[in-house]
Structures are given as C-alpha cells and as structure tokens.
Design a protein around this motif. Structure first.
Motif, PDB file in Angstrom:
ATOM      1  N   ARG A   1       0.970  -1.192  -0.118  1.00  0.00           N
ATOM      2  CA  ARG A   1       0.036  -0.040  -0.012  1.00  0.00           C
ATOM      3  C   ARG A   1       0.969   1.346  -0.024  1.00  0.00           C
ATOM      4  O   ARG A   1       0.514   2.290  -0.763  1.00  0.00           O
ATOM      5  CB  ARG A   1      -0.752   0.025   1.274  1.00  0.00           C
ATOM      6  CG  ARG A   1      -2.263  -0.889   1.176  1.00  0.00           C
ATOM      7  CD  ARG A   1      -2.927  -0.652   0.043  1.00  0.00           C
ATOM      8  NE  ARG A   1      -3.457   0.830   0.158  1.00  0.00           N
ATOM      9  CZ  ARG A   1      -4.067   1.406  -0.852  1.00  0.00           C
ATOM     10  NH1 ARG A   1      -4.158   0.892  -2.068  1.00  0.00           N
ATOM     11  NH2 ARG A   1      -4.416   2.724  -0.699  1.00  0.00           N
TER      12      ARG A   1
ATOM     13  N   ILE B   1       2.215   1.841  -3.461  1.00  0.00           N
ATOM     14  CA  ILE B   1       1.197   2.357  -4.396  1.00  0.00           C
ATOM     15  C   ILE B   1       0.900   3.804  -4.134  1.00  0.00           C
ATOM     16  O   ILE B   1       0.756   4.363  -5.198  1.00  0.00           O
ATOM     17  CB  ILE B   1      -0.099   1.584  -4.169  1.00  0.00           C
ATOM     18  CG1 ILE B   1      -0.122  -0.093  -4.756  1.00  0.00           C
ATOM     19  CG2 ILE B   1      -1.230   2.217  -4.677  1.00  0.00           C
ATOM     20  CD1 ILE B   1      -0.976  -0.788  -4.336  1.00  0.00           C
TER      21      ILE B   1
ATOM     22  N   ARG C   1       1.133   7.074  -6.487  1.00  0.00           N
ATOM     23  CA  ARG C   1       0.000   8.097  -6.661  1.00  0.00           C
ATOM     24  C   ARG C   1       0.687   9.469  -6.468  1.00  0.00           C
ATOM     25  O   ARG C   1       0.153  10.477  -7.272  1.00  0.00           O
ATOM     26  CB  ARG C   1      -1.043   7.569  -6.180  1.00  0.00           C
ATOM     27  CG  ARG C   1      -1.837   6.438  -6.627  1.00  0.00           C
ATOM     28  CD  ARG C   1      -3.063   5.979  -5.950  1.00  0.00           C
ATOM     29  NE  ARG C   1      -3.691   4.853  -6.748  1.00  0.00           N
ATOM     30  CZ  ARG C   1      -4.437   3.934  -6.251  1.00  0.00           C
ATOM     31  NH1 ARG C   1      -4.595   3.809  -4.804  1.00  0.00           N
ATOM     32  NH2 ARG C   1      -4.837   2.961  -6.689  1.00  0.00           N
TER      33      ARG C   1
ATOM     34  N   VAL D   1       0.144   3.599 -11.455  1.00  0.00           N
ATOM     35  CA  VAL D   1       0.459   2.348 -10.549  1.00  0.00           C
ATOM     36  C   VAL D   1       0.819   1.066 -11.402  1.00  0.00           C
ATOM     37  O   VAL D   1      -0.400   0.742 -12.299  1.00  0.00           O
ATOM     38  CB  VAL D   1      -0.482   2.131  -9.397  1.00  0.00           C
ATOM     39  CG1 VAL D   1      -0.245   0.981  -8.741  1.00  0.00           C
ATOM     40  CG2 VAL D   1      -0.607   3.335  -8.483  1.00  0.00           C
TER      41      VAL D   1
ATOM     42  N   GLU E   1       0.539  -2.519 -12.977  1.00  0.00           N
ATOM     43  CA  GLU E   1      -0.474  -3.499 -12.913  1.00  0.00           C
ATOM     44  C   GLU E   1      -0.024  -4.398 -11.904  1.00  0.00           C
ATOM     45  O   GLU E   1      -0.728  -5.323 -11.339  1.00  0.00           O
ATOM     46  CB  GLU E   1      -0.816  -4.080 -14.416  1.00  0.00           C
ATOM     47  CG  GLU E   1      -1.874  -4.999 -14.323  1.00  0.00           C
ATOM     48  CD  GLU E   1      -2.276  -5.421 -15.653  1.00  0.00           C
ATOM     49  OE1 GLU E   1      -2.842  -6.577 -15.688  1.00  0.00           O
ATOM     50  OE2 GLU E   1      -1.929  -4.963 -16.693  1.00  0.00           O
TER      51      GLU E   1
ATOM     52  N   THR F   1      -0.557  -3.488  -8.459  1.00  0.00           N
ATOM     53  CA  THR F   1      -2.165  -3.789  -8.098  1.00  0.00           C
ATOM     54  C   THR F   1      -2.528  -5.199  -7.779  1.00  0.00           C
ATOM     55  O   THR F   1      -3.319  -5.278  -6.962  1.00  0.00           O
ATOM     56  CB  THR F   1      -2.856  -3.061  -9.271  1.00  0.00           C
ATOM     57  OG1 THR F   1      -2.739  -1.760  -9.583  1.00  0.00           O
ATOM     58  CG2 THR F   1      -4.518  -3.219  -8.969  1.00  0.00           C
TER      59      THR F   1
ATOM     60  N   GLU G   1      -1.314  -6.361  -4.511  1.00  0.00           N
ATOM     61  CA  GLU G   1      -2.167  -5.906  -3.544  1.00  0.00           C
ATOM     62  C   GLU G   1      -3.488  -6.889  -3.330  1.00  0.00           C
ATOM     63  O   GLU G   1      -3.969  -7.123  -2.151  1.00  0.00           O
ATOM     64  CB  GLU G   1      -2.468  -4.280  -3.881  1.00  0.00           C
ATOM     65  CG  GLU G   1      -3.565  -4.290  -2.609  1.00  0.00           C
ATOM     66  CD  GLU G   1      -3.968  -2.725  -3.067  1.00  0.00           C
ATOM     67  OE1 GLU G   1      -4.387  -1.799  -1.978  1.00  0.00           O
ATOM     68  OE2 GLU G   1      -4.456  -2.280  -4.243  1.00  0.00           O
ATOM     69  N   LYS G   2      -3.993  -7.107  -4.833  1.00  0.00           N
ATOM     70  CA  LYS G   2      -5.396  -7.803  -4.450  1.00  0.00           C
ATOM     71  C   LYS G   2      -5.253  -9.221  -3.739  1.00  0.00           C
ATOM     72  O   LYS G   2      -5.859  -9.707  -3.316  1.00  0.00           O
ATOM     73  CB  LYS G   2      -6.106  -7.993  -6.013  1.00  0.00           C
ATOM     74  CG  LYS G   2      -6.490  -6.656  -6.358  1.00  0.00           C
ATOM     75  CD  LYS G   2      -6.856  -6.820  -7.876  1.00  0.00           C
ATOM     76  CE  LYS G   2      -7.754  -5.270  -8.145  1.00  0.00           C
ATOM     77  NZ  LYS G   2      -8.095  -5.394  -9.495  1.00  0.00           N
TER      78      LYS G   2
END
Length: 62
Positions: free
Chosen positions: A26, A29, A33, A39, A41, A44, A47-48
């Motif tokens: 986080r 990320i 930002r 960010v 992929e 991301t 993170e998921k």
C-alpha cells in the motif's frame, strides 16, 4: 519499475505477517500516486492477492 516490484515481492516472501506485507505494498502504491505516476499493474495484482490471503488467513483458511 520491474526490478523494484520484483525486489518487493522477494521481501514479501520472507515476511511472516501478511499484514506487514500489505502495508508495504500500500505504501508503494501511495508513493506512485503521490508522485503522479501510474501504478504498475503487477503492484495492483500483488495488492489484490495479499488482500485475498489476509482474508483467508483471518477466516482460518490459510
């Protein structure tokens, strides 16, 4: 960027606490930002995956 994400992934594998790994992802990320950058992929997706792993662990499914 790819090397940085690979390094982060390697570090995450060494951690015992998934929540700490999630916090690191986080932070990375948010750094992208705040810098006005897109960010990646891969970050991301990482993170998921960590969110899913944390949820599974909290429900005793690890």
């Amino acid at each position: 960027m790819q090397g940085e994400i690979a390094q982060l992934s390697s570090e995450l594998e060494q951690l015992d606490d998934l929540r700490e790994g999630y916090a690191r992802v986080r932070a990375k990320i948010l750094g992208y930002r705040q810098a006005g950058m897109r960010v990646p992929e891969e970050l991301t997706l990482l993170e998921k995956n960590l969110v899913a792993e944390c949820m599974a662990a909290s429900q005793g499914r690890d």
